[in-house]
Design a protein around this motif. Structure first.
Motif, PDB file in Angstrom:
ATOM      1  N   GLN A 112       0.829  -1.208   0.000  1.00  0.00           N
ATOM      2  CA  GLN A 112       0.000   0.000   0.000  1.00  0.00           C
ATOM      3  C   GLN A 112       0.861   1.254   0.000  1.00  0.00           C
ATOM      4  O   GLN A 112       0.629   2.185  -0.774  1.00  0.00           O
ATOM      5  N   SER A 123      -4.550  -1.266  -4.569  1.00  0.00           N
ATOM      6  CA  SER A 123      -5.550  -0.642  -3.695  1.00  0.00           C
ATOM      7  C   SER A 123      -6.983  -1.032  -4.042  1.00  0.00           C
ATOM      8  O   SER A 123      -7.917  -0.653  -3.331  1.00  0.00           O
ATOM      9  N   LEU A 152      -9.678  -7.688   2.757  1.00  0.00           N
ATOM     10  CA  LEU A 152      -9.909  -6.282   3.109  1.00  0.00           C
ATOM     11  C   LEU A 152      -8.966  -5.792   4.208  1.00  0.00           C
ATOM     12  O   LEU A 152      -9.184  -4.724   4.772  1.00  0.00           O
ATOM     13  N   ARG A 183      -6.143  -4.371   4.173  1.00  0.00           N
ATOM     14  CA  ARG A 183      -5.514  -3.075   3.940  1.00  0.00           C
ATOM     15  C   ARG A 183      -6.387  -1.924   4.413  1.00  0.00           C
ATOM     16  O   ARG A 183      -5.904  -0.818   4.655  1.00  0.00           O
ATOM     17  N   PHE A 184      -7.704  -2.147   4.550  1.00  0.00           N
ATOM     18  CA  PHE A 184      -8.618  -1.074   4.922  1.00  0.00           C
ATOM     19  C   PHE A 184      -8.760  -0.925   6.433  1.00  0.00           C
ATOM     20  O   PHE A 184      -9.412   0.007   6.895  1.00  0.00           O
ATOM     21  N   GLU A 185      -8.166  -1.838   7.193  1.00  0.00           N
ATOM     22  CA  GLU A 185      -8.153  -1.681   8.643  1.00  0.00           C
ATOM     23  C   GLU A 185      -7.063  -0.681   9.019  1.00  0.00           C
ATOM     24  O   GLU A 185      -6.157  -0.399   8.264  1.00  0.00           O
ATOM     25  N   SER A 223      -6.798   4.993   8.808  1.00  0.00           N
ATOM     26  CA  SER A 223      -7.328   5.754   7.678  1.00  0.00           C
ATOM     27  C   SER A 223      -8.839   5.583   7.587  1.00  0.00           C
ATOM     28  O   SER A 223      -9.370   4.484   7.762  1.00  0.00           O
ATOM     29  N   VAL A 243     -12.292   6.062   1.703  1.00  0.00           N
ATOM     30  CA  VAL A 243     -12.091   5.209   0.542  1.00  0.00           C
ATOM     31  C   VAL A 243     -12.728   5.876  -0.672  1.00  0.00           C
ATOM     32  O   VAL A 243     -13.554   6.776  -0.541  1.00  0.00           O
ATOM     33  N   MET A 300     -15.442   5.016   5.631  1.00  0.00           N
ATOM     34  CA  MET A 300     -15.840   3.712   6.158  1.00  0.00           C
ATOM     35  C   MET A 300     -16.446   3.893   7.549  1.00  0.00           C
ATOM     36  O   MET A 300     -15.793   4.413   8.444  1.00  0.00           O
ATOM     37  N   ILE A 331     -15.253  -1.455   9.526  1.00  0.00           N
ATOM     38  CA  ILE A 331     -14.509  -2.402   8.721  1.00  0.00           C
ATOM     39  C   ILE A 331     -14.173  -3.611   9.590  1.00  0.00           C
ATOM     40  O   ILE A 331     -13.671  -3.462  10.696  1.00  0.00           O
ATOM     41  N   MET A 357     -17.587  -4.431   5.166  1.00  0.00           N
ATOM     42  CA  MET A 357     -17.356  -2.997   5.267  1.00  0.00           C
ATOM     43  C   MET A 357     -18.702  -2.286   5.217  1.00  0.00           C
ATOM     44  O   MET A 357     -19.531  -2.583   4.356  1.00  0.00           O
ATOM     45  N   PRO A 359      -7.096   2.620   1.475  1.00  0.00           N
ATOM     46  CA  PRO A 359      -7.719   3.801   2.102  1.00  0.00           C
ATOM     47  C   PRO A 359      -6.797   4.999   2.030  1.00  0.00           C
ATOM     48  O   PRO A 359      -5.679   4.928   1.528  1.00  0.00           O
TER      49      PRO A 359
END
Length: 359
Positions: free
Chosen positions: A70, A108, A134, A136-138, A141, A144, A183, A186, A193, A224
Motif C-alpha cells: 500500500q 488498492s 480487506l 488493507r482497509f483496517e 485511515s 475510501v 468507512m 470495517i 465494510m 484507504p
C-alpha cells in the motif's frame, strides 16, 4: 521486515527546481518533507514509506521504499502525479521499476458486493458490503474511493496499473464514476465494510445508487487514505451529516479519559444517531429545521463559541461544506493560533453542486 523498493529516472536539466516544487507542494498538503540543494525527501505517516528525490545535471532520480504494498503504491501515485504536474512543459515520462511493477491489478482495488441494506435515519442509509482480502482497509485511515460502474456494463471494468503508478481507466462510456466516502465500520476477518450514504433529494450517482441498492449489487473500492486526527487530552469535533461516519470512527477510538465536545449539524431530531464516545466528551446536536445546508451559520457559530483549554494538548477537527471548512480553518489558525498538527478542517462537499457531485 523486508522493504519494498522502486525507482524512476527522468531526463531533465531542471531537476533542482522540480525537487523544490514537489516538496513545497507536498508540504502544503501536510506531507512530512525535507528539501535542500537538489535533494528532497517525502515521508508517509507512521513510517509507511519514504521517497527520495535527487537532482543531477541531466536527470532527476527518484527512489521509493516502503514496508507495505500500500505504501509503495501511494508513493508511486503521489510522486509521479507531482512530477508530471510541476514538469508539465517537458511532458516527462515517469516509469517505475522494481517491486510492484509487474502486477495487472491495482494493489488498492477491491471488488465489493452488497450484503445487506438498513436505514439508520430517514436520510442516512447504511450498506454493508462483503469482499475478499480487506485487511488493507483496517487501521486509522478513514476514507475510501467508491467506484460505481455505468448501467449496463457487465462485468464491471476497473482501472489497471500504469507504468507511472497512476491508474489507467477504461474508456469514458465504460468508466466507473468515483466518489469519496468514509468507512463507518470495517471487519476484515468477516470480510465486511459498512458505508453510510446520505440520501439526497437532488440527483447524484452515489445517493441514487444507494437508494435502489439490493443484495448482490457490485461496486469497486480503492484506498484507504486521508490524514488522521492525532490523539489529544481535549478534542473539539464538528461536522454536518456527511461527516458523521468520520466523527463516529474518531469518537470510538478516543481514549476513555479524553475530554471535549462534538458538535453535529443535522436537519432535525429524527437524524440523531446513537454514537459511542468517552464520558468526558459532550455531544451537541444542532438542528437546521429547514435552513439551507451549507448556507447557514449554525455550525460555524457553535464552533467559534466553543471554549478551548489553555494548554497545548488540544486538537480540533471539522468536516462540512467547503466554504464553512475554509472559514473555520482560518479561524482556528489565525484567531486561535492553532498549527496544522492541532487543527484540521475538511471540505466534505461544495454548495451549488447537485447531490453527491458536491462531494
Amino acid at each position: 521486515m523486508t522493504m519494498l523498493k522502486a525507482e524512476a529516472t527522468i531526463p531533465t536539466t531542471s531537476g533542482q527546481s522540480y525537487v523544490a516544487a514537489v516538496c513545497a507542494r507536498l508540504a502544503e498538503a501536510d506531507f512530512e518533507t525535507e528539501a535542500a540543494a537538489g535533494r528532497g525527501r517525502i515521508q508517509l505517516v507512521d513510517g509507511l514509506g519514504t521517497g527520495t528525490l535527487e537532482a543531477g545535471a541531466d536527470r532527476l532520480h527518484v527512489r521509493l521504499e516502503s514496508r507495505t504494498e500500500q505504501g509503495l503504491s501511494v508513493l508511486k501515485f503521489v510522486l509521479s502525479s507531482q512530477i508530471e504536474e510541476v514538469a508539465a512543459a517537458e511532458k516527462p515520462e515517469v516509469v517505475w521499476t522494481g517491486d510492484g511493477c509487474d502486477v495487472d491489478v491495482l494493489p488498492s482495488l477491491r471488488e465489493l458486493t452488497v450484503l445487506r441494506v438498513a436505514d439508520v435515519t430517514p436520510q442516512v442509509r447504511r450498506i454493508t458490503f462483503t469482499g475478499k482480502d480487506l485487511r488493507r482497509f483496517e487501521g486509522d485511515s478513514l476514507h475510501v474511493r467508491l467506484l460505481f460502474p455505468p448501467a449496463g456494463v457487465h462485468p464491471p471494468e476497473w482501472p489497471k496499473p500504469g507504468k507511472n503508478g497512476r491508474p489507467l481507466w477504461p474508456p469514458e462510456e465504460r468508466r466507473p464514476v468515483q466518489r469519496v466516502y468514509t468507512m463507518r465500520r470495517i471487519d476484515a476477518a468477516a470480510g465486511e465494510m459498512d458505508i453510510d450514504f446520505v440520501l439526497h433529494a437532488a440527483p447524484g450517482v452515489a445517493s441514487d445508487w444507494a437508494a435502489s441498492a439490493r443484495a448482490g449489487a457490485v461496486i469497486g473500492v480503492m484506498g484507504p487514505g486521508g490524514r488522521e486526527m492525532r490523539p489529544a487530552a481535549h478534542v473539539l469535533l464538528a461536522g454536518d451529516e456527511t461527516a458523521i461516519p468520520a466523527m463516529a470512527r474518531i469518537l470510538e477510538r478516543l481514549p476513555a479519559q479524553t475530554s471535549g465536545q462534538a458538535l453535529i449539524e443535522v436537519e432535525n431530531e429524527a437524524e440523531v444517531q446513537d454514537l459511542s464516545h468517552p464520558a468526558g466528551v459532550t455531544l451537541l446536536w444542532l438542528f437546521r429545521r429547514g435552513r439551507e445546508p451549507g448556507r447557514n451559520d449554525l455550525l460555524a457559530d457553535a464552533v467559534m463559541a466553543a471554549a478551548l483549554p489553555d494548554h497545548d494538548d488540544v486538537v480540533c477537527w471539522l468536516g462540512a461544506e467547503e466554504a464553512i471548512a475554509r472559514r473555520i480553518r482560518t479561524y482556528w489558525r489565525d484567531e486561535k493560533g492553532l498549527d496544522r498538527a492541532r487543527c484540521m478542517a475538511v471540505g466534505y462537499w461544495k454548495h451549488g453542486l447537485t447531490g453527491d457531485e458536491a462531494a
